[in-house]
Structure formats: structure tokens, C-alpha cells
Design a protein around this motif. Structure first.
Motif, PDB file in Angstrom:
ATOM      1  N   LEU A  19      44.196  37.242  44.979  1.00 16.87           N
ATOM      2  CA  LEU A  19      44.442  35.820  44.778  1.00 16.87           C
ATOM      3  C   LEU A  19      44.284  35.444  43.309  1.00 16.87           C
ATOM      4  N   ALA A  20      43.264  36.021  42.662  1.00 17.39           N
ATOM      5  CA  ALA A  20      43.023  35.721  41.245  1.00 17.39           C
ATOM      6  C   ALA A  20      44.180  36.188  40.376  1.00 17.39           C
ATOM      7  N   LYS A  21      44.774  37.306  40.745  1.00 14.27           N
ATOM      8  CA  LYS A  21      45.915  37.844  39.999  1.00 14.27           C
ATOM      9  C   LYS A  21      47.127  36.929  40.120  1.00 14.27           C
ATOM     10  N   GLN A  22      47.282  36.313  41.287  1.00 16.72           N
ATOM     11  CA  GLN A  22      48.455  35.500  41.563  1.00 16.72           C
ATOM     12  C   GLN A  22      48.358  34.084  41.012  1.00 16.72           C
ATOM     13  N   ASP A  23      47.149  33.550  40.912  1.00 10.39           N
ATOM     14  CA  ASP A  23      46.952  32.148  40.558  1.00 10.39           C
ATOM     15  C   ASP A  23      46.472  32.022  39.110  1.00 10.39           C
ATOM     16  N   PRO A  24      47.244  31.384  38.234  1.00  9.29           N
ATOM     17  CA  PRO A  24      46.839  31.254  36.830  1.00  9.29           C
ATOM     18  C   PRO A  24      45.470  30.590  36.643  1.00  9.29           C
ATOM     19  N   PHE A  44      42.839  31.247  38.099  1.00  9.64           N
ATOM     20  CA  PHE A  44      41.762  32.234  38.254  1.00  9.64           C
ATOM     21  C   PHE A  44      42.078  33.538  37.527  1.00  9.64           C
ATOM     22  N   ARG A  45      43.073  33.505  36.662  1.00 12.53           N
ATOM     23  CA  ARG A  45      43.527  34.719  36.012  1.00 12.53           C
ATOM     24  C   ARG A  45      42.418  35.405  35.208  1.00 12.53           C
ATOM     25  N   ASP A  46      41.490  34.607  34.646  1.00 10.74           N
ATOM     26  CA  ASP A  46      40.423  35.218  33.844  1.00 10.74           C
ATOM     27  C   ASP A  46      39.520  36.102  34.685  1.00 10.74           C
ATOM     28  N   ILE A  47      39.370  35.762  35.980  1.00 10.89           N
ATOM     29  CA  ILE A  47      38.549  36.599  36.861  1.00 10.89           C
ATOM     30  C   ILE A  47      39.226  37.947  37.069  1.00 10.89           C
TER      31      ILE A  47
END
Length: 271
Positions: A126-131, A133-136
Motif C-alpha cells: 500500500l505504501a508503494k502505491q500511495d504517494p 506513504f511513499r517515504d515508508i
């Protein structure tokens, strides 16, 4: 020890604020029927208990901030929410905590016991897909799994049958997690497939349980399910049954040594 918490993300240890302060975030996620503290705690019949995330790990990694997630993972949980929803909760809470501390770029290592490992994999997807949460996603260096059933577990089927009967008798709803953890579960298969392309970006350590469960008389999660089979995955057997494998009696427990070293290696990311 810092007792602050961002919602259900509890900080168990945080280094002193003066430089260098925290240089690593370690985030632990418990499994089915577990608890943010109890899962990682050894309670002897006599004497002091040991929660290794705060009592032992900071002695080896003093610059790491250690956090643990609490979510409703009961077999008869009041919550009917899915792995995906709890995964989103994890990254939302972690984002908020890192924003408050202005630590968005700090490296992350996740620790997952059993179902907790599945939630971590979904969270990183999900973090990869959503900008937002991209830092996570980009800050995560590695993941250490403890008995995570990547391919499900036949014992989950046994548990499902038991809880279905008990649920009917007690009029208590069965947790959605029980079905999700069964062998050949569609949800589990999708999560595993989605993670295959992401796993190459992280250092992966997979511990599998050495001893049979004393009641079931067999392993809860066998090696075949506990290992993803990634080319760079580090695989190691760890003493204890499914529950005891992530509980250490104290600093002299020899099982703790390979664990903290694995976390340190994971913090460096892939070689």
C-alpha cells in the motif's frame, strides 16, 4: 523508556534526543491472538518478565527507536476488518509518528510474528502505491519474519473449525483473520504474489519455528510456509514453538543473539 503512543502505535524505547538521537525505527507487529506487549514478553513463574523489545534490544541497538503496533487480532475479535485495513492503519499511524518527529527519512526495519508479517507485506504494498506513504516504502530497509505463514497453515483450518463451533455455541463472531490464514487462501495468495516484486528491494530474514506446539503436537507454521524462497532471503531455524520463538528469557538467552544480529543486518538493507 518513552511511553508515548501515536494511537495504537506504542513507543517502547527512544534514544536520547541529543545527537545522534535515533537513527533507525524498528516496528514490531504481533500475530493472531497476540498483543503489542505480550507477544514479545517472556513471563516466568517466578521473577521478572522480559519484554525483549525494550529490555534487551536497546542494549544492542541503542540508536534505534522501538515501536509496537496494537490491533484487534483476537480469534473472536470484535473487529471484522481485514488484513488490508489493518495494514493501512499501520502505515497511517507510522506516518503520523514520523511526521511529528520530523523523521520521514529515517530507515525502518519491520518485525512480524505470524499474521503480523502478512500485515507488514500488505502495508508495504500500500505504501508503494500511495504517494502519501511513499517515504515508508523507500525508507524501509528490511523485514524480519517470525513464523509468518506466507503460504498459510493447515493448523489455521483446524483453528477455524474449532472457532466456528465455539462461535456458534457462544454467539461470538469469528475473526476474519482465521480464514485469511488458511492454506490456499485467495487473500493470502494475492498478498504473496503482490509482494514478490517488492521483496527484492528489502533485506529479508525469515525465522521458522523449531519445536512442535505442545497441544497440537506439530508445528503451527512449517518451514515450507515460513520461507518465501526469495534468492536473497536469509533463513534460520529458531528455538521454541510458534509462540515462544519470539520470547526471550533474558540477555543470556542464546536465541536472542542471532535475532538482534539479523535486525542489525536488515537495517543496512540489501547488500
Amino acid at each position: 523508556m518513552d511511553s508515548d503512543a501515536a494511537g495504537d502505535l506504542q513507543i517502547l524505547f527512544s534514544p536520547a534526543e541529543e545527537p545522534p538521537g535515533a537513527t533507525l525505527d524498528i516496528v514490531a507487529v504481533h500475530g493472531l491472538g497476540g498483543d503489542a506487549i505480550r507477544t514479545w514478553t517472556y513471563n516466568p513463574k517466578i521473577g521478572k518478565s522480559t519484554t525483549w523489545l525494550k529490555d534487551l534490544l536497546p542494549t544492542k541497538l541503542p540508536d534505534a527507536r522501538v515501536m509496537t503496533l496494537q490491533y484487534d487480532s483476537g480469534v473472536f475479535g470484535r473487529s471484522a476488518h481485514s488484513v488490508r485495513e489493518n495494514a493501512r492503519k499501520l502505515i497511517q499511524l507510522l506516518r503520523d509518528q514520523r511526521e511529528d518527529d520530523e523523521a520521514e527519512r529515517r530507515p525502518i526495519v519491520f518485525l512480524g510474528h505470524s499474521l503480523g508479517g502478512i500485515i507488514i507485506k500488505q502495508a508495504l504494498r500500500l505504501a508503494k502505491q500511495d504517494p502519501a506513504f511513499r517515504d515508508i516504502s523507500t525508507s524501509t530497509k528490511g523485514i524480519v519474519f517470525f513464523g509468518t505463514p506466507h503460504r498459510g497453515s493447515d493448523k489455521a483450518k483446524w483453528l477455524g473449525m474449532l472457532t466456528a463451533v465455539t462461535s456458534t455455541m457462544t454467539n461470538r463472531p469469528e475473526s476474519a483473520f482465521v480464514e485469511a490464514l488458511q492454506s490456499n487462501s485467495d487473500a493470502l495468495l494475492r498478498i504473496s504474489q503482490d509482494f514478490q516484486s517488492l521483496g527484492k528491494d528489502y533485506a529479508i530474514v525469515s525465522f521458522y519455528e523449531e519445536h512442535a506446539h505442545r497441544v497440537l503436537g506439530s508445528l503451527v507454521v512449517d518451514k515450507l510456509s515460513a520461507v518465501m524462497g526469495l534468492p536473497h532471503e536469509e533463513v534460520m531455524m529458531l528455538g521454541g514453538d510458534h509462540s515462544a520463538m519470539c520470547k526471550f528469557t533474558g540477555k543470556t538467552d542464546p536465541r536472542f543473539n542471532p535475532v538482534w544480529r539479523a535486525i542489525r543486518r536488515a537495517s543496512k538493507g540489501r547488500a
